[in-house]
Design an enzyme around this catalytic site. Sequence first.
Site, PDB file in Angstrom:
ATOM      1  N   ASP A 174      40.102  27.416 -10.131  1.00 58.05           N
ATOM      2  CA  ASP A 174      40.223  28.786 -10.631  1.00 58.05           C
ATOM      3  C   ASP A 174      41.454  28.842 -11.516  1.00 58.05           C
ATOM      4  OD1 ASP A 174      40.635  31.534 -11.100  1.00 58.05           O
ATOM      5  OD2 ASP A 174      39.549  32.038  -9.255  1.00 58.05           O
ATOM      6  N   ALA A 234      26.418  33.396  -6.531  1.00 58.37           N
ATOM      7  CA  ALA A 234      27.171  34.282  -7.424  1.00 58.37           C
ATOM      8  C   ALA A 234      26.254  34.907  -8.481  1.00 58.37           C
ATOM      9  CB  ALA A 234      28.313  33.512  -8.078  1.00 58.37           C
ATOM     10  N   ARG A 235      26.036  34.212  -9.587  1.00 59.37           N
ATOM     11  CA  ARG A 235      25.165  34.671 -10.652  1.00 59.37           C
ATOM     12  C   ARG A 235      24.344  33.485 -11.161  1.00 59.37           C
ATOM     13  NH1 ARG A 235      25.664  39.040  -9.052  1.00 59.37           N
ATOM     14  NH2 ARG A 235      26.275  40.962 -10.134  1.00 59.37           N
ATOM     15  N   ASP A 259      20.692  31.264  -4.213  1.00 60.72           N
ATOM     16  CA  ASP A 259      20.322  32.649  -3.938  1.00 60.72           C
ATOM     17  C   ASP A 259      20.109  33.426  -5.230  1.00 60.72           C
ATOM     18  OD1 ASP A 259      19.976  34.915  -2.075  1.00 60.72           O
ATOM     19  OD2 ASP A 259      21.800  35.686  -3.032  1.00 60.72           O
ATOM     20  N   GLU A 264      15.263  36.775 -12.666  1.00 63.38           N
ATOM     21  CA  GLU A 264      14.880  37.229 -11.332  1.00 63.38           C
ATOM     22  C   GLU A 264      13.937  38.425 -11.436  1.00 63.38           C
ATOM     23  OE1 GLU A 264      19.195  35.974  -9.366  1.00 63.38           O
ATOM     24  OE2 GLU A 264      18.549  38.061  -9.330  1.00 63.38           O
ATOM     25  N   HIS A 281      18.073  36.412  -3.978  1.00 62.21           N
ATOM     26  CA  HIS A 281      19.246  37.243  -4.297  1.00 62.21           C
ATOM     27  C   HIS A 281      19.513  38.225  -3.159  1.00 62.21           C
ATOM     28  CE1 HIS A 281      21.751  38.890  -7.890  1.00 62.21           C
ATOM     29  NE2 HIS A 281      22.388  39.049  -6.739  1.00 62.21           N
TER      30      HIS A 281
END
Length: 320
Positions: A174, A234-235, A259, A264, A281
């Site tokens: 990060d 996350a995305r 996920d 989607e 998701h």
Amino acid sequence: MTDTVVVTDYDFADLSIESAALEDADVELRGEYARTPEEVIEVAEGADALLVQYADITDEVFEALPDLQAVGRYGIGVDSIDLDAASAHGVPVVNVPDYCIEEVPTHTLALLLACVRKIPSYDRAIKGGEWDWTAGKPIRRLTGATLGLVGFGKLPRRLIELVDGFDLDVLVYDPYVDAADIEAVGAEKVDLDTLLERSRYVSVHAPLTDETRHLIDADALDRMREDAILINTARGPLVEYEALTEAVEAGDIAGAGLDVLPEEPPDPAPLDHDAIVYTPHVAFYSEESEETMRRTVTEDLLGILQGEAPTNLVNDLDGN
């Protein structure tokens, strides 16, 4: 004067939670099913505030809805809302940054364990009439391995707490967090290449921005270990999905737990492969987290309409 809050789109059974949050205020709540900017403009004429689940809120929307005083997003991510346009029009955008701090890390860990222990493979084999402990081979021990976290917000920090008993070495990439903050929780700050090369398990927790889109692309996957497992709660667009499926099919990495996907629901259907575990998701969800999310963002919008400062402001209004 009665204010109007338009829910652009939602997949809840009803809007009872929102209605309850607004029941003592002079506010009209209207539920719609608009996803595109054109649809939003059509259904939200005269709206004072928007509540958004999946709809795209672009500059065109702000231009066409001059009465807007606020936009609220169900959830944490706000990549479907043009924040620069909102700021240019003086419209505060609010989200719910901490409603699923328990749910997403728990789901991340569940996907990781399902992938590591080959739970879906065994389940599929047994339902197909096969009782064979070797159906999931090879399985590697989780304890003592290296977990790499891409992003270091509230969710991955909670994940570190959840995996404490597994004695994992934790690496973090990060660029916006000081090494001292990462070291304070017993993890090590590294660059992305180092994380990918050293980690057996990689979990993605970054926000979706122009900078992070396809952060995990073919080159990144090529740097990962052959026994690596990638988890994304996350995305979807953070991972280049086609490159990921090619890497799994080729055996370049061991598997993935996803996920979120770039589209989607996916069309065509996602790759049917034992080494990839999918969920729709849903990492954010529990009955408690959904109630908190819906009530919190509605109350924040109501406060703005009543002249209060936003609680969870995500855009910069200083210059407007």
